[in-house]
Scaffold this active site. Structure first.
Site, PDB file in Angstrom:
ATOM      1  N   HIS A  92      42.429  15.627  74.606  1.00 33.40           N
ATOM      2  CA  HIS A  92      43.628  16.388  74.207  1.00 33.40           C
ATOM      3  C   HIS A  92      44.735  15.439  73.759  1.00 33.40           C
ATOM      4  CE1 HIS A  92      42.010  20.079  75.822  1.00 33.40           C
ATOM      5  NE2 HIS A  92      42.071  19.702  77.071  1.00 33.40           N
TER       6      HIS A  92
ATOM      7  N   SER B  25      47.745  31.842  76.627  1.00 38.81           N
ATOM      8  CA  SER B  25      46.575  31.329  77.343  1.00 38.81           C
ATOM      9  C   SER B  25      46.995  30.223  78.319  1.00 38.81           C
ATOM     10  CB  SER B  25      45.572  30.785  76.314  1.00 38.81           C
ATOM     11  OG  SER B  25      44.444  30.257  76.949  1.00 38.81           O
TER      12      SER B  25
ATOM     13  N   LYS C 240      44.032  24.680  75.335  1.00 44.66           N
ATOM     14  CA  LYS C 240      43.916  26.134  75.183  1.00 44.66           C
ATOM     15  C   LYS C 240      43.635  26.609  73.757  1.00 44.66           C
ATOM     16  CE  LYS C 240      43.700  27.523  78.448  1.00 44.66           C
ATOM     17  NZ  LYS C 240      42.468  27.144  79.237  1.00 44.66           N
TER      18      LYS C 240
HETATM   19  P1  A3P Z   1      42.227  32.871  76.540  1.00 41.92           P
HETATM   20  O1  A3P Z   1      42.957  32.323  77.715  1.00 41.92           O
HETATM   21  O2  A3P Z   1      43.137  33.395  75.469  1.00 41.92           O
HETATM   22  O3  A3P Z   1      41.155  33.858  76.910  1.00 41.92           O
HETATM   23  P2  A3P Z   1      40.385  25.579  76.037  1.00 41.92           P
HETATM   24  O4  A3P Z   1      38.900  25.401  76.170  1.00 41.92           O
HETATM   25  O5  A3P Z   1      40.967  24.750  74.928  1.00 41.92           O
HETATM   26  O6  A3P Z   1      41.087  25.415  77.336  1.00 41.92           O
HETATM   27  O7  A3P Z   1      40.634  27.088  75.531  1.00 41.92           O
HETATM   28  C1  A3P Z   1      40.471  28.181  76.412  1.00 41.92           C
HETATM   29  C2  A3P Z   1      40.574  29.468  75.623  1.00 41.92           C
HETATM   30  O8  A3P Z   1      39.395  29.615  74.787  1.00 41.92           O
HETATM   31  C3  A3P Z   1      40.642  30.700  76.530  1.00 41.92           C
HETATM   32  O9  A3P Z   1      41.450  31.657  75.834  1.00 41.92           O
HETATM   33  C4  A3P Z   1      39.164  31.107  76.552  1.00 41.92           C
HETATM   34  O10 A3P Z   1      38.945  32.443  76.940  1.00 41.92           O
HETATM   35  C5  A3P Z   1      38.794  30.874  75.092  1.00 41.92           C
HETATM   36  N1  A3P Z   1      37.347  30.800  74.869  1.00 41.92           N
HETATM   37  C6  A3P Z   1      36.445  30.024  75.497  1.00 41.92           C
HETATM   38  N2  A3P Z   1      35.215  30.285  75.048  1.00 41.92           N
HETATM   39  C7  A3P Z   1      35.335  31.239  74.091  1.00 41.92           C
HETATM   40  C8  A3P Z   1      34.402  31.939  73.262  1.00 41.92           C
HETATM   41  N3  A3P Z   1      33.078  31.716  73.321  1.00 41.92           N
HETATM   42  N4  A3P Z   1      34.890  32.885  72.410  1.00 41.92           N
HETATM   43  C9  A3P Z   1      36.213  33.124  72.340  1.00 41.92           C
HETATM   44  N5  A3P Z   1      37.134  32.501  73.104  1.00 41.92           N
HETATM   45  C10 A3P Z   1      36.705  31.567  73.975  1.00 41.92           C
END
Ligand code: A3P
Length: 286
Positions: free
Chosen positions: A100, A130, A45
């Protein structure tokens, strides 16, 4: 054992259904990292798929065709997952991989190579929020309970991939190594173009100004939300509950302020200070 419980591997919790003790063991001990691999490493996340989108675009010099036609986990295999090994071996070098895993579980072969790691950190309070929503959305994760309950699990490391503190402290030991680059989600948000240039520099990739503009354009939250190869809308129904949320949730910094009470925030700060004592790196949220 119910599939909605964690199993532990060397003291770290993992959910059934995405990784197994065998798939982690194979990565840790048998997988061969190659010199020209680039591996995105994150605590869940923290912006993993965002970085995968950016690296895919950099690899294609800003052309989004690859990112728009191949699902993210085939472009940038999640190596310790059940299908990770197979997907990684299908990709010709130079590969983009993601993981991860905490440092002590990471493929041992890495230390004998020149492979590059990009480590992304995010304000752990936003990671918590998140992660909480993601755990409701992911059918294979244990029920997170209330946010209050999940906060307790998160701070004690009783969640998918274990303790945020251990993850960060383990990987930040690599700080200063020429093949290790760390960046925060917050920096990506504040200045995506500047970050893309830094990443290109780290990777030794030369992109012209127009190509960088294109990387930035296609890596925005809105564009990624529309890309079905990256937005998890193609995740099968036995893994996620599409009615209960979405992967591209809010994409902002500071959402924790909408969720944590003043008391929870103080408690978080106390545990954070206790755990991060002695870290000589300052992060945007400190
Ligand atoms: P939120 O749940 O706060 O919206 P991961 O890929 O490590 O699982 O992280 C997911 C988080 O990154 C989510 O956060 C997602 O919305 C955010 N995310 C993914 N792409 C993004 C982008 N282009 N800009 C900003 N946040 C992004």
């Amino acid at each position: 054992m119910s599939s909605r419980e964690y199993f532990t591997y060397k003291g770290v919790s993992f959910p059934h259904g995405a990784v197994t003790a065998k798939s982690i063991f194979q990565m840790e001990n048998e997988f061969q990292i190659l010199d020209d691999d680039v591996i995105i490493v994150t605590y869940p996340k923290s912006g993993t798929i965002w970085m995968a989108e950016i690296l895919g675009l950099i690899k294609q010099k800003g052309d989004p065709t690859w990112n728009h036609n191949l699902i993210t986990w085939k472009r940038s295999p999640w190596i310790e997952s059940i299908t990770g090994l197979e997907n990684a071996l299908l990709n010709p070098p130079p590969r983009i991989l993601l993981s991860h895993l905490q440092f002590h579980l990471f493929p041992k072969s890495f230390l004998q190579t020149k492979a590059k790691v990009i480590y992304i950190l995010r304000n752990p309070k936003d990671v918590l929020v998140s992660f909480y929503h993601f755990s409701i959305f992911m059918k294979i994760f244990p029920d997170p309970g209330s946010l209050e309950e999940f906060l307790e699990k998160f701070l004690s490391g009783n969640v998918h991939y274990g303790s945020w503190f251990d993850h960060v402290k383990g990987w930040m030991e690599m700080k200063g190594s020429p093949n290790f680059f760390f960046i925060t989600y917050e920096e990506l948000q504040q200045d995506l173009r500047g970050c893309v240039k830094k990443i290109c520099h780290f990777l030794g990739k030369e992109l012209n100004s127009q190509q960088i503009d294109s990387v930035v354009e296609y890596a925005t939250f809105q564009k990624m939300k529309e890309n079905k190869m990256s937005n998890f809308s193609l995740m099968p129904d036995n893994i996620v509950d599409h009615k209960k949320g979405r992967f591209m949730r809010k994409g902002i910094s500071g959402d924790w302020k909408n969720h944590l009470t003043a008391a929870q925030n103080e408690y978080f700060d106390r545990v954070y200070r206790e755990n991060m004592q002695g870290m000589n790196t300052t992060f945007p949220w400190d």
